[in-house]
Design an enzyme around this catalytic site. Structure first.
Site, PDB file in Angstrom:
ATOM      1  N   SER A 263       0.838  -1.200   0.000  1.00  0.00           N
ATOM      2  CA  SER A 263       0.000   0.000   0.000  1.00  0.00           C
ATOM      3  C   SER A 263       0.873   1.249   0.000  1.00  0.00           C
ATOM      4  O   SER A 263       2.085   1.177   0.181  1.00  0.00           O
ATOM      5  CB  SER A 263      -0.871   0.013   1.251  1.00  0.00           C
ATOM      6  OG  SER A 263      -0.055   0.251   2.391  1.00  0.00           O
ATOM      7  N   LYS A 264       0.217   2.366  -0.187  1.00  0.00           N
ATOM      8  CA  LYS A 264       0.935   3.638  -0.167  1.00  0.00           C
ATOM      9  C   LYS A 264       1.609   3.839   1.192  1.00  0.00           C
ATOM     10  O   LYS A 264       2.711   4.367   1.276  1.00  0.00           O
ATOM     11  CB  LYS A 264      -0.051   4.773  -0.447  1.00  0.00           C
ATOM     12  CG  LYS A 264       0.585   6.133  -0.249  1.00  0.00           C
ATOM     13  CD  LYS A 264      -0.235   7.220  -0.861  1.00  0.00           C
ATOM     14  CE  LYS A 264      -0.112   8.528  -0.112  1.00  0.00           C
ATOM     15  NZ  LYS A 264       1.200   8.826   0.447  1.00  0.00           N
TER      16      LYS A 264
END
Ligand code: GLU
Length: 506
Positions: A263-264
């Protein structure tokens, strides 16, 4: 095999994640391998999540990597339009067709009614699913008579169209990566195909467009595997089984530790980007870093992505975009999630930095120098770059490795001073300075020969001279070959730095 036509079909809901870019790349490679067509279709049916800037971002990302589409948004073609929002009218007709053939039905249940069903099920520790076991108790065209349905539709009562899964059917699917996948229809819910806002859902639009655009292979992320039974059932319901594309679901890209999807947040935590280009969120203004802005070469990016889920089964790791299609093979794509390895990503960039033409690096490095307010001749910049590039992963690292070429030391590493600057050192450095004064031409090779001969003849000791000399030229114990440093700095500057250093340190 009919002419290969593959598509990358992102939804413009924000910046493209590297997982999406990997999907695009694998489609691109597959198309190139088989002399096919790579299509970009924008799946913008979800109005609530639509972000206007995303489409340009997606195109710019593909183009930066050199994998722009052959057909579709940004390229044109005669099977368009390629934005789903521009194809709206067709989907209603297709939904209708399924209703008429008994494969779908109209459902008038209000959100409140559905909530009620959910709560009732929850109270019994169950989950409500709209399926063969419940659909007969709901407000839909299966439970109402035709006149009533018609009246509701005509009076504008909101409704959705749901797919009617047969109650007891084994759905058998073939996936190029996963092999055969089987699912019992009774485990599936009657998915919405057409929404009350007049838009199709992803499922309907996706299948209809793949059919109309004559897509031969659907290559996409594993997160779409659960949708496959519905898609395959839709092809069957439409009577399109003969022309159904083949499917390949690519493994997830995992966090560096392998525990879950990348994920970011993982990128923020690990200090690496998860987006190809920098992205400024149009709503919050928040800026997320991109591979391009972090100094990655697009060639490195391609190479990094190619190895996320695929490998050629040999030792070869460096692949150009031109070479990849030859060895790329969907059969060699693994099922297991691919861990993102930041060090490996840097390693790839390092390799490409070593391969890059010196002039190209020098031009990029000149921009860094300009930001630092440094002026230097192009010849000197090129020489410096060639000398220190092997220590750099990114162009920006070149500064750290070479700043002393452009700025004389203002201070001297204390630890090194303590260890290397002895009482006798100033005298030694003066003698060295006298020697250097007479060396002509002032080239690395020549300097090396003369200095070494002198050290030997006068028994100065190699370490004693070289370490102290480096300290005066660099300010620290780092750097490439001292003779090369001296040549690039030039005689005048070298003598000046020795003089200044002796004065400051004595
Ligand atoms: N619009 C879907 C996405 O955003 C496409 C999935 C597919 O390729 O079928 O990923």
């Amino acid at each position: 095999m009919s002419k290969v036509r593959v598509r990358f079909a992102p939804s413009p809901t924000g910046p493209l994640h590297i997982g999406g870019l990997r999907t695009a790349l694998f489609n691109y490679l597959f198309a190139r391998k088989h002399g096919g067509t790579f299509i970009l279709r924008i799946e913008d049916t979800d109005q609530a999540r639509y972000v206007a800037e995303a489409e340009n971002y997606i195109l710019a990302s593909l183009e930066w990597c050199g994998i722009g589409p052959d057909e579709g948004v940004g390229a044109g073609g005669d099977m368009g339009p390629y934005r789903q929002s521009e194809r709206k009218e067709r989907y209603a007709e297709y939904a209708d067709r399924l209703v008429r053939s008994g494969h779908a039905y109209l459902a008038f249940d209000t959100p409140e009614e559905l909530d009620q069903q959910r709560s009732a099920a929850e109270a019994e520790k169950q989950t409500f699913t709209y399926d063969a076991t419940t659909r007969n108790g709901m407000n839909n065209s299966l439970t109402m008579d035709g006149a009533k349905v018609q009246q509701l539709v005509e009076s504008g009562t909101p409704y959705v169209v749901r797919f009617k899964f047969p109650p007891n059917e084994e759905i058998v699917m073939q996936d190029i990566v996963r092999g055969e996948v089987r699912v019992e229809s009774r485990t599936l819910d009657d998915k919405i195909l057409f929404k009350s806002d007049g838009m199709p859902t992803y499922h309907l639009a996706n299948v209809v467009d793949d059919h109309e655009m004559e897509i031969t292979h659907v290559i996409r992320g594993e997160e779409w595997l659960p949708s496959l039974p519905l898609h395959v059932s839709l092809y069957k319901a439409f009577g399109w089984t003969d022309s159904m594309p083949q499917f390949a679901h690519l493994p997830l890209i995992l966090k560096p530790d392998g525990k879950g999807k990348l994920s970011k947040r993982d990128g923020d935590k690990g200090g690496f980007p998860v987006f190809p280009l920098e992205w400024k969120d149009p709503k919050t203004g928040e800026v997320s870093s991109g591979y391009r802005e972090e100094g990655y070469f697009p060639e490195a990016c391609i190479n990094i992505l190619a190895f996320l889920g695929w490998n050629p089964g040999t030792e070869k790791e460096l692949y150009s975009l031109e070479e990849l299609p030859h060895d790329f093979d969907l059969q060699k794509v693994g099922k297991a999630g691919a861990k993102f390895d930041h060090d490996k990503a840097r390693w790839f960039n390092h390799q490409y930095l070593q391969q890059a033409p010196g002039e190209e690096l020098a031009t990029s490095f000149e921009k860094v120098l300009a930001e630092k307010g440094v002026q230097a001749s192009p010849e000197m910049v090129l020489e410096v770059v060639q000398l220190v590039r092997e220590r750099a992963d990114f162009v920006s690292d070149l500064w750290e490795q070479s700043s002393f070429f452009f700025r004389a030391p203002e201070s001297y590493d204390e630890k090194v001073v303590k260890k290397r600057w002895k009482e006798s050192t100033p005298e030694l450095m003066r003698a060295l300075s006298d020697l250097l004064q007479h060396i002509d031409p002032f080239t690395a090779e020549h300097i090396e020969r003369e200095v070494k001969a002198e050290i030997e003849a006068r028994e100065w000791g190699m370490g004693a001279v070289m370490n102290a000399w480096r300290l005066l030229l660099v300010g620290a114990a780092q750097g490439p070959s001292l003779f090369h440093i001296a040549e690039i700095l030039g005689k005048e500057e070298v003598l000046k730095r020795i003089e200044t250093g002796i004065n400051r340190l004595s």
